[in-house]
Design a protein around this motif. Structure first.
Motif, short mmCIF file in Angstrom:
data_model
loop_
_atom_site.label_atom_id
_atom_site.label_comp_id
_atom_site.label_asym_id
_atom_site.label_seq_id
_atom_site.Cartn_x
_atom_site.Cartn_y
_atom_site.Cartn_z
N PRO A 1 9.08 -18.25 -5.15
CA PRO A 1 9.47 -19.07 -4.00
C PRO A 1 8.30 -19.28 -3.03
N THR A 2 8.27 -20.41 -2.41
CA THR A 2 7.23 -20.73 -1.43
C THR A 2 7.31 -19.79 -0.24
N ILE A 3 8.53 -19.55 0.23
CA ILE A 3 8.74 -18.68 1.40
C ILE A 3 9.48 -17.43 0.96
N GLN A 4 8.94 -16.27 1.34
CA GLN A 4 9.55 -14.99 1.02
C GLN A 4 9.55 -14.12 2.27
N GLY A 5 10.53 -13.24 2.38
CA GLY A 5 10.61 -12.45 3.60
C GLY A 5 11.20 -11.07 3.40
N LEU A 6 10.98 -10.27 4.42
CA LEU A 6 11.45 -8.90 4.46
C LEU A 6 11.82 -8.59 5.91
N VAL A 7 12.92 -7.88 6.12
CA VAL A 7 13.32 -7.46 7.46
C VAL A 7 13.33 -5.93 7.48
N ILE A 8 12.69 -5.38 8.49
CA ILE A 8 12.66 -3.93 8.67
C ILE A 8 13.43 -3.61 9.94
N LEU A 9 14.38 -2.70 9.85
CA LEU A 9 15.20 -2.29 10.98
C LEU A 9 14.85 -0.86 11.35
N ASN A 10 14.49 -0.64 12.62
CA ASN A 10 14.11 0.69 13.11
C ASN A 10 15.08 1.18 14.17
N CYS A 11 15.22 2.50 14.25
CA CYS A 11 16.05 3.14 15.25
C CYS A 11 15.42 2.94 16.64
N ILE A 12 16.20 2.54 17.60
CA ILE A 12 15.71 2.32 18.95
C ILE A 12 15.34 3.63 19.65
N GLU A 13 15.94 4.74 19.23
CA GLU A 13 15.68 6.03 19.89
C GLU A 13 14.48 6.78 19.31
N THR A 14 14.25 6.65 17.99
CA THR A 14 13.19 7.43 17.35
C THR A 14 12.11 6.58 16.70
N GLY A 15 12.39 5.31 16.47
CA GLY A 15 11.45 4.44 15.77
C GLY A 15 11.52 4.59 14.26
N ARG A 16 12.33 5.52 13.79
CA ARG A 16 12.47 5.77 12.35
C ARG A 16 13.00 4.52 11.64
N THR A 17 12.44 4.23 10.47
CA THR A 17 12.92 3.09 9.68
C THR A 17 14.31 3.41 9.17
N LYS A 18 15.26 2.54 9.50
CA LYS A 18 16.64 2.74 9.08
C LYS A 18 16.97 1.92 7.84
N ALA A 19 16.37 0.71 7.74
CA ALA A 19 16.71 -0.16 6.62
C ALA A 19 15.61 -1.17 6.36
N ILE A 20 15.53 -1.56 5.10
CA ILE A 20 14.68 -2.66 4.67
C ILE A 20 15.59 -3.63 3.93
N LEU A 21 15.54 -4.89 4.34
CA LEU A 21 16.44 -5.89 3.79
C LEU A 21 15.67 -7.08 3.22
N ASP A 22 16.26 -7.70 2.20
CA ASP A 22 15.70 -8.92 1.65
C ASP A 22 15.79 -10.01 2.72
N GLY A 23 14.66 -10.33 3.31
CA GLY A 23 14.64 -11.27 4.43
C GLY A 23 14.94 -12.69 4.03
N SER A 24 14.62 -13.07 2.80
CA SER A 24 14.90 -14.45 2.36
C SER A 24 16.41 -14.67 2.27
N CYS A 25 17.11 -13.73 1.66
CA CYS A 25 18.56 -13.82 1.54
C CYS A 25 19.22 -13.74 2.91
N LEU A 26 18.80 -12.76 3.71
CA LEU A 26 19.39 -12.58 5.03
C LEU A 26 19.20 -13.82 5.90
N THR A 27 18.01 -14.42 5.84
CA THR A 27 17.73 -15.62 6.62
C THR A 27 18.59 -16.78 6.17
N ALA A 28 18.76 -16.94 4.87
CA ALA A 28 19.58 -18.03 4.36
C ALA A 28 21.03 -17.91 4.84
#
Length: 168
Positions: free
Chosen positions: A75-102
């Motif tokens: 695909p021409t455009i590809q993406g990734l979303v990273i979600l971090n905890c607001i209290e610790t900064g710890r990575t909570k989730a990694i999501l397919d950004g292309s699917c999520l954006t669509a």
């Protein structure tokens, strides 16, 4: 840490739930309880990396998007979303950004239809039968009883596969 690929995202949320989430995000937006600086852009010839951070009172997210217009096998455009905890900064989730954006972009259209369309509306027009057109159509049929969908696409041969995808 949670990893959600396209299949897992589709199992985790319905279009109606995503439209509800968009409505909730509009309420956050109206109160200005977030930080979302202008996205950063790094160019390498015709290729681009976009970095889009955001912070609310509940989470930190970063969306990374690449645009490689000369891609043929990917695909021409590809993406990734990273979600971090607001209290610790710890990575909570990694999501397919292309699917999520669509799904999210379709849900924005669904929210608009939910709040602005006449209750008697029964038809929708979709311009473009790519991934975005598909999610716009799914969102439309989620919020109102659609009996007619009018499609336009520059490449007529893409209409039949689009209709098949929409029916599934």
């Amino acid at each position: 840490m949670l990893y959600l690929n396209e299949k897992e995202i589709h199992k985790a949320i319905t279009m109606e739930e995503m439209i509800d989430a968009i409505d909730y995000c509009y309420s956050i937006y109206s109160t200005e309880r977030f930080q979302m600086p202008t996205r950063s852009q790094v160019l390498d010839g015709v290729n681009t990396l976009l970095v889009m951070p955001a912070i609310t009172t509940q989470a930190i997210s970063t969306k990374l998007v690449t645009s490689f217009p000369r891609n043929i096998d990917y695909p021409t455009i590809q993406g990734l979303v990273i979600l971090n905890c607001i209290e610790t900064g710890r990575t909570k989730a990694i999501l397919d950004g292309s699917c999520l954006t669509a799904i999210r972009t379709g849900a924005i259209g669904g929210s608009a239809i939910r709040h602005l369309a006449k209750k008697s509306a029964h038809a929708v027009a979709i311009i473009g039968t790519g991934l975005q057109g598909l999610y716009q159509a799914i969102a439309a049929v989620t919020v109102i009883k659609i009996t007619d969908i009018y499609l336009y696409n520059r490449t007529i041969s893409k209409l039949k596969p689009f209709v098949t995808s929409l029916r599934n």
